[in-house]
Design a protein around this motif. Structure first.
Motif, PDB file in Angstrom:
ATOM      1  N   TRP A 131       6.513 -12.941   9.264  1.00  0.00           N
ATOM      2  CA  TRP A 131       6.846 -12.486   7.917  1.00  0.00           C
ATOM      3  C   TRP A 131       7.623 -13.534   7.127  1.00  0.00           C
ATOM      4  CZ3 TRP A 131       5.934  -9.591   3.966  1.00  0.00           C
ATOM      5  CH2 TRP A 131       6.900  -9.439   2.990  1.00  0.00           C
ATOM      6  N   ARG A 178      -4.744  -9.879   8.611  1.00  0.00           N
ATOM      7  CA  ARG A 178      -5.459  -9.969   7.342  1.00  0.00           C
ATOM      8  C   ARG A 178      -4.522  -9.674   6.170  1.00  0.00           C
ATOM      9  NH1 ARG A 178     -11.159  -9.841   8.334  1.00  0.00           N
ATOM     10  NH2 ARG A 178     -11.477  -9.434   6.135  1.00  0.00           N
ATOM     11  N   TYR A 201      -1.372 -10.294   6.104  1.00  0.00           N
ATOM     12  CA  TYR A 201      -0.563 -11.501   5.939  1.00  0.00           C
ATOM     13  C   TYR A 201      -1.345 -12.547   5.156  1.00  0.00           C
ATOM     14  CZ  TYR A 201       3.407 -10.458   8.979  1.00  0.00           C
ATOM     15  OH  TYR A 201       4.561  -9.949   9.513  1.00  0.00           O
ATOM     16  N   GLU A 202      -2.611 -12.641   5.478  1.00  0.00           N
ATOM     17  CA  GLU A 202      -3.453 -13.627   4.805  1.00  0.00           C
ATOM     18  C   GLU A 202      -3.511 -13.328   3.303  1.00  0.00           C
ATOM     19  OE1 GLU A 202      -5.991 -16.992   5.197  1.00  0.00           O
ATOM     20  OE2 GLU A 202      -4.433 -16.068   6.390  1.00  0.00           O
ATOM     21  N   LEU A 203      -3.669 -12.069   2.986  1.00  0.00           N
ATOM     22  CA  LEU A 203      -3.708 -11.685   1.572  1.00  0.00           C
ATOM     23  C   LEU A 203      -2.378 -12.011   0.895  1.00  0.00           C
ATOM     24  CD1 LEU A 203      -5.562  -8.289   1.811  1.00  0.00           C
ATOM     25  CD2 LEU A 203      -6.261 -10.214   0.411  1.00  0.00           C
ATOM     26  N   HIS A 232       8.815  -5.776  15.169  1.00  0.00           N
ATOM     27  CA  HIS A 232       7.601  -5.447  14.439  1.00  0.00           C
ATOM     28  C   HIS A 232       6.483  -6.403  14.783  1.00  0.00           C
ATOM     29  CE1 HIS A 232       5.068  -5.936  10.791  1.00  0.00           C
ATOM     30  NE2 HIS A 232       4.933  -4.659  10.997  1.00  0.00           N
ATOM     31  N   LEU A 246      -5.180  -2.691  14.575  1.00  0.00           N
ATOM     32  CA  LEU A 246      -4.065  -2.761  13.626  1.00  0.00           C
ATOM     33  C   LEU A 246      -3.476  -4.166  13.595  1.00  0.00           C
ATOM     34  CD1 LEU A 246      -2.298  -1.215  11.660  1.00  0.00           C
ATOM     35  CD2 LEU A 246      -0.804  -0.621  13.530  1.00  0.00           C
ATOM     36  N   CYS A 303       5.618   2.878  13.356  1.00  0.00           N
ATOM     37  CA  CYS A 303       5.522   2.220  12.055  1.00  0.00           C
ATOM     38  C   CYS A 303       6.396   2.912  11.036  1.00  0.00           C
ATOM     39  CB  CYS A 303       4.099   2.303  11.558  1.00  0.00           C
ATOM     40  SG  CYS A 303       3.275   0.772  11.565  1.00  0.00           S
ATOM     41  N   PRO A 308      -4.440   0.114  18.361  1.00  0.00           N
ATOM     42  CA  PRO A 308      -3.369  -0.854  18.100  1.00  0.00           C
ATOM     43  C   PRO A 308      -3.884  -2.277  17.941  1.00  0.00           C
ATOM     44  CG  PRO A 308      -2.703   0.646  19.821  1.00  0.00           C
ATOM     45  CD  PRO A 308      -4.132   0.958  19.518  1.00  0.00           C
ATOM     46  N   LEU A 362       3.065  -4.020  18.884  1.00  0.00           N
ATOM     47  CA  LEU A 362       1.729  -3.442  19.033  1.00  0.00           C
ATOM     48  C   LEU A 362       1.128  -3.670  20.416  1.00  0.00           C
ATOM     49  CD1 LEU A 362       0.055  -4.017  15.593  1.00  0.00           C
ATOM     50  CD2 LEU A 362       0.627  -1.881  16.692  1.00  0.00           C
ATOM     51  N   GLU A 392       1.753  -1.832   6.696  1.00  0.00           N
ATOM     52  CA  GLU A 392       1.264  -1.539   8.032  1.00  0.00           C
ATOM     53  C   GLU A 392       1.441  -0.064   8.362  1.00  0.00           C
ATOM     54  OE1 GLU A 392       1.963  -4.516  11.009  1.00  0.00           O
ATOM     55  OE2 GLU A 392       2.428  -2.950  12.439  1.00  0.00           O
ATOM     56  N   ALA A 393       2.545   0.509   7.907  1.00  0.00           N
ATOM     57  CA  ALA A 393       2.768   1.929   8.160  1.00  0.00           C
ATOM     58  C   ALA A 393       1.676   2.750   7.497  1.00  0.00           C
ATOM     59  CB  ALA A 393       4.132   2.350   7.635  1.00  0.00           C
ATOM     60  N   ARG A 426      -3.183  -6.471  10.428  1.00  0.00           N
ATOM     61  CA  ARG A 426      -1.929  -7.075   9.999  1.00  0.00           C
ATOM     62  C   ARG A 426      -2.134  -8.547   9.666  1.00  0.00           C
ATOM     63  NH1 ARG A 426       2.578  -7.934  14.319  1.00  0.00           N
ATOM     64  NH2 ARG A 426       2.876  -5.690  14.302  1.00  0.00           N
ATOM     65  N   LEU A 486      -2.648 -18.650  10.008  1.00  0.00           N
ATOM     66  CA  LEU A 486      -1.379 -18.159  10.536  1.00  0.00           C
ATOM     67  C   LEU A 486      -1.355 -18.358  12.035  1.00  0.00           C
ATOM     68  CD1 LEU A 486      -0.280 -14.838   8.953  1.00  0.00           C
ATOM     69  CD2 LEU A 486       0.948 -16.970   9.133  1.00  0.00           C
ATOM     70  N   ILE A 489       5.532  -5.847   4.461  1.00  0.00           N
ATOM     71  CA  ILE A 489       4.572  -5.675   5.550  1.00  0.00           C
ATOM     72  C   ILE A 489       4.818  -4.394   6.334  1.00  0.00           C
ATOM     73  CG2 ILE A 489       5.887  -7.050   7.206  1.00  0.00           C
ATOM     74  CD1 ILE A 489       2.096  -7.000   6.890  1.00  0.00           C
ATOM     75  N   TYR A 490       6.085  -4.004   6.472  1.00  0.00           N
ATOM     76  CA  TYR A 490       6.371  -2.761   7.189  1.00  0.00           C
ATOM     77  C   TYR A 490       5.607  -1.597   6.567  1.00  0.00           C
ATOM     78  CZ  TYR A 490      10.569  -4.739   9.399  1.00  0.00           C
ATOM     79  OH  TYR A 490      11.440  -5.470  10.140  1.00  0.00           O
ATOM     80  N   ALA A 493      -1.463   2.349   9.574  1.00  0.00           N
ATOM     81  CA  ALA A 493      -1.364   3.073  10.847  1.00  0.00           C
ATOM     82  C   ALA A 493      -1.520   4.568  10.610  1.00  0.00           C
ATOM     83  CB  ALA A 493      -0.029   2.777  11.506  1.00  0.00           C
ATOM     84  N   MET A 509     -10.426 -17.785  -0.262  1.00  0.00           N
ATOM     85  CA  MET A 509     -10.075 -17.217   1.035  1.00  0.00           C
ATOM     86  C   MET A 509     -11.257 -17.425   1.946  1.00  0.00           C
ATOM     87  SD  MET A 509      -8.120 -13.731   0.201  1.00  0.00           S
ATOM     88  CE  MET A 509      -7.293 -13.708   1.756  1.00  0.00           C
TER      89      MET A 509
END
Lengths: 627, 338
Positions: free
Chosen positions: A505, B259, B261-263, A437, B253, A454, B250, A441, B315-316, B257, A572, B311-312, B319, A563
């Motif tokens: 993750w 972002r 994660y940041e949240l 995952h 995307l 996805c 992509p 991409l 993100e799904a 992603r 990250l 996250i899966y 997408a 933020m």
């Protein structure tokens, strides 16, 4: 009578002395105590005994010829152990590296620490032994004392050597201290007994794995007043050096100036050379016997089956050279047969042979083939498919093609078996999906494909989400993830090299947990539910300038509430996945995960098996009531 | 100022009351009302609160640490702090509270009050345990359950409680509260600003007060048309939604992603992220798409609850939206061409 018994005790006591080898008489062959093993490697002492354990006791050929007469069944691993640099199946540069270090650290008798890492059977110990033999260094090796030992001796004896009762840790410390401090006594009989010593530690006392701090303290003490070099051999499996990380963390390595040399698995060509040499010598020696001599292709197969472990290669060579052909011969790969069947496509033939080869390896003492995570991911992400002509050729064989309305699902034949790739990556399917995952991409060009990929990943997560059935369904989850990813990538980009990253993750979820725990504990006085605390109060507290709060609170406010609104923040950092790295850190994560789940399971099983626990619980309740 | 129906309940029952289930959206004033009720019952003594750290030993010998807030008369606990061990917390805690008698039952009520927050987040296990405990200790303690919705509270509990819904205050009420608070603080709040704040707060009174305070920090004296600050994460989420709408690829995307994660690291719960995203995305897309997008969001929000790694699913969802949106735009372009 009495005298002789006295002598006996004296002898046995001597056996446990620290400075024994030089004056132990030659007939007394068993002069190794439980605490350590002294090995001497000078040619002047032909009676020096060979190792009982491994091939690492390199000894001269002179002795070997003698021993062959004595013991024809001796393992070839021991018989043909290298005794010079040239015979080592290690790359020259590596030997040179180790040699330089040893020269640099022995001559002015100043200490130092070296770690040798590498998979088992890559020649680490052999290198040290051969080099110390050539440089004239005495090797003092630590072996873990076996705990049964004191019970064998009679009671008074057991009391005399009180050290046996002390902990392994204390013994190890003492061993280091003494070897470091005291030189070997010089006796008349010894010709040019070398002063230089080298401590070899291959067996770590078990305690250290649990509490590495104690080990670090000992190391620090050793470095402070060390006189001789100390070599640690950590033979990690290929799945990352787990023990290396815990025993020698980066900080310690830097603090104590520990040098680290890592060995690679033995290259197949070198391995072939060694095998041929051994075969040649064997056939010379055992001409009178019927020795089965495997041909070149079989040797190659042996080499590729053991993933660079020379010890196991030699063992399996001896095994398959046994005269009894009927049982142990290798099957020759049926290449000839395959070549005849022209109708098969090239690709399929290749697949057929490769899969058959794998089976062969399993058959004769081979190891499970493992793949580094990096390569495994690459195999899925850059998924290789058969080319068009191959597909056309096979079409006839595999039956009619897809009907028209499903034609857009048509893909060429896969060249990899996703399930076996996951299996060989030596990680859990879940972690593998996370890695996929993180990286998939880069390999997609169309958002529609990404969408489908996805969805498959999301499906896979659903499958593995339920922990009660995870052990059954986990494999299906990873299968869905990998195959879904491969299938949904309809137009494979021919991307070149792409760096792969570790999944973020794990880090994110850990941070999420830590942050919310910290916030909740610090702002308990607001009496808010976590959600409203984190989404309402903290962001606004960040906007108010509050000086009355404690330092920790302010830190959390700044960390969680604020933020940075810039496009991409540097919080990250992507960690590149190394070439040979395995998911070690994350393994710990998984373990933690598992532990939580285990707890959960415990609590759940309590529900179901309440009956079983009833007695225990009854007891507790009584206690409550009496209170 | 705001009517407290809970105290009415008390009056009707003559100082006693059944178990209560107080529900309503966040920031509506559930806890405020509960505290009013408690004060009515026990007098000002309930406001002497202390934070207690309790250790409960589960039957599996595992120690669970939990923080409670208590006065002499009541105890407040959020069992969800214990994660999946919430069942043990409920059983043990209520048992200990209920077994100890009130000190002066002649002057005080003969029952104690246990206030459980976030009941909707309790596991099913814990809820069933709660049901049994409720019946058993009715004599010595009353439970007040506090939750945002009743949909996740099992039927047996709902039927054993008197359910009291606490609605959000109306905009006018929010405005009047804001002005009165500002008056007490000695500030002059222009009615336009009060209106603006109450609009932006979504009638969430806690939020409105925080916004007002943030305005005060930003600029005082207030001006009628000043900006009402919003939480950083909401702004960030809006930007994320804009990024999704502006480009569908992509690479984009991948940025989204990062972002997300940041949240997540800023402790924004995934379901709130997906909700916020949908609201922003719905504003940006055509009416035809709206149903589909809303359906998707519901679908993936459900999966979020079922799955283990958020996250899966986030993100799904993104997408999927990108794919739909892109197709819609392309179709639109084609229709324009011909």
């Amino acid at each position: 009578m009495k005298k002789s018994s006295l002598e006996d005790t004296a002898n046995s006591r001597r056996a446990h002395n620290w400075v024994d080898p030089s004056f132990s008489n030659p007939s007394d062959e068993r002069f190794w105590s439980g605490k350590r093993e002294d090995k001497q490697f000078w040619d002047s002492q032909p009676e020096c005994e060979r190792s009982r354990k491994r091939k690492k006791d390199r000894s001269g050929f002179l002795r070997l010829t003698k021993s062959i007469e004595n013991d024809p069944d001796e393992p070839w691993v021991d018989r043909y152990s290298p005794c010079s640099q040239g015979e080592l199946a290690v790359h020259k540069k590596k030997i040179e590296e180790v040699e330089n270090w040893m020269r640099g650290h022995t001559n002015p008798s100043k200490g130092g620490i070296l770690i040798l890492t590498g998979p088992s059977g890559s020649g680490k110990t052999a290198t040290v032994q051969v080099l110390s033999l050539e440089l004239g260094i005495r090797v003092q090796e630590w072996t873990n004392p076996s705990s049964v030992e004191p019970y064998y001796g009679s009671l008074p004896e057991w009391r005399l050597k009180g050290s046996s009762c002390s902990s392994q840790l204390a013994q190890f410390q003492e061993f280091l201290l003494r070897v470091n401090k005291y030189k070997c006594l010089k006796m008349k009989g010894d010709r040019e007994a070398p002063d230089n010593r080298l401590i070899l530690v291959e067996d770590f006392p078990n305690q250290f794995y649990r509490q590495p701090c104690g080990f670090h303290d000992i190391l620090r003490f050793f470095v402070k007043n060390s006189q001789c070099p100390l070599v640690f051999i950590v033979s990690g499996s290929r799945s990352g050096e787990g023990s290396l990380h815990s025993l020698f963390p980066k900080e310690i390595q830097e603090e104590l100036h520990i040098s680290c040399i890592s060995f690679n698995p033995v290259a197949p060509t070198t391995m072939m050379k060694v095998l041929k040499n051994i075969l040649y010598m064997e056939t010379e020696k055992q001409r009178h016997k019927s020795l089965y001599v495997p041909d070149k292709s079989e040797l190659e197969m042996l080499c590729s089956g053991t993933s660079g472990d020379i010890r196991s290669v030699i063992n399996s060579l001896q095994f398959c050279c046994l005269p009894d052909k009927g049982l142990f011969t290798l099957k020759k790969p049926p290449a000839v047969q395959l070549e005849r069947t022209v109708s098969l496509s090239k690709q399929r033939r290749k697949r057929a042979t490769s899969s058959r080869e794998q089976e062969e390896h399993q058959a004769i003492g081979g190891k499970d083939v493992s793949v580094f995570l990096f390569r495994a991911l690459g195999k899925i992400l850059h998924c290789k498919r058969g080319n068009c002509e191959g597909a056309n050729a096979t079409k006839g064989a595999s039956g009619p093609g897809l009907p028209f309305h499903l034609l857009h699902h048509h893909r060429e034949v896969l060249l990899v078996q996703p399930e076996s790739v996951v299996e060989r990556s030596q990680t859990s399917g879940e972690f593998f999906s996370l890695c996929l995952h993180q990286n998939y991409l880069d390999f997609f060009s169309e958002i529609e494909d990404v969408d489908r990929a996805c969805e498959y990943l999301s499906d896979a997560d659903l499958l593995t989400g339920n922990w009660t059935i995870r052990h059954i369904i986990g494999d299906y989850g990873s299968s869905v993830a990998t195959r879904g990813l491969i299938h949904s990538n309809s137009c494979q980009l021919s991307v070149g090299f792409k760096p792969l990253h570790k999944p973020s993750w794990c880090l994110v979820s850990k941070k999420h947990q830590n942050n919310s725990l910290a916030a909740q504990s610090l702002f308990r006085s607001f009496r808010l539910t976590p959600v409203s605390l984190l989404t309402q109060l903290l962001p606004y507290l960040a906007k108010l300038c509050n000086t009355t709060r404690s330092q920790a609170q302010i830190a959390v406010i700044q960390d969680v509430g604020q933020m940075s609104l810039r496009r991409c923040s540097g919080r990250l950092k992507l960690e590149n996945l190394g070439d040979k790295e395995m998911g070690q850190e994350v393994e710990e994560e998984e373990e933690e995960h598992c532990r939580i789940e285990k707890d959960l399971q415990v609590s759940q099983s309590q529900l179901t098996t309440n009956q079983v626990l009833l007695e225990e619980e009854d007891l507790i309740i009584e206690e409550y009531e009496s209170d | 100022m705001i009517k407290n129906r809970l105290v009415d309940v008390l009056k009707v029952q003559g100082g006693d009351f059944p178990h209560l289930l107080v529900y309503g959206p966040s920031g509506a004033g559930k806890k405020t009302r509960i505290m009013c009720l408690l004060r009515e019952l026990y007098g000002p003594g309930v406001e002497k609160l202390r934070i207690e750290h309790q250790t409960i030993v589960a039957p599996s010998k595992k120690k669970i640490e939990i923080n409670t807030i208590a006065s002499n008369y009541h105890i407040e606990v959020n069992p969800c702090d214990a994660g999946n061990q919430d069942r043990v917390v409920i059983q043990e805690l209520i048992k200990t509270v209920a077994q100890s008698q009130q000190i002066q039952s002649s002057t005080q009520r003969e029952f104690k009050v246990v206030l459980l927050t976030e009941v909707d987040r309790l596991t099913k296990d814990a809820q069933h345990a709660l049901r049994r405990t409720m019946e058993k200790y009715m004599a010595t303690c009353r439970l007040i359950l506090c939750s945002t919705s009743t949909s996740k509270v099992i039927g047996p509990i709902q039927s054993r409680c008197l359910a009291v819904r606490v609605p959000l205050p109306s905009k006018e009420e929010v405005c009047s509260v804001l002005t009165s608070v500002c008056k007490k603080e000695g500030l002059l709040l222009p009615p336009e600003l009060a209106k603006q704040i109450s609009d932006k707060s979504g009638r969430n009174l806690r939020r409105a007060l925080l916004m007002c305070e943030a305005c005060r920090v930003q600029q005082y004296p207030f001006s009628a048309d000043q900006d009402v600050p919003e939480p950083d994460w909401e702004v960030y989420l809006r930007e994320t939604a804009n990024a999704i709408v502006s480009q569908q690829s992509p690479q984009r995307l991948l940025e989204v992603r990062a972002r997300l994660y940041e949240l997540l690291t800023h402790c924004i719960p995934p379901d709130i992220i997906i909700k916020g995203l949908v609201e922003e995305l719905l504003n940006n897309c055509d009416g035809q798409l709206k149903t589909e997008v809303a359906h998707l969001a519901a679908y993936y929000e459900h999966r979020l609850q079922l799955g283990s790694k958020a996250i899966y699913h986030l993100e799904a969802f993104v997408a999927k939206f990108m794919a739909i949106y892109k197709k819609f735009m392309e179709d639109g372009l084609d229709a324009m061409m011909f």
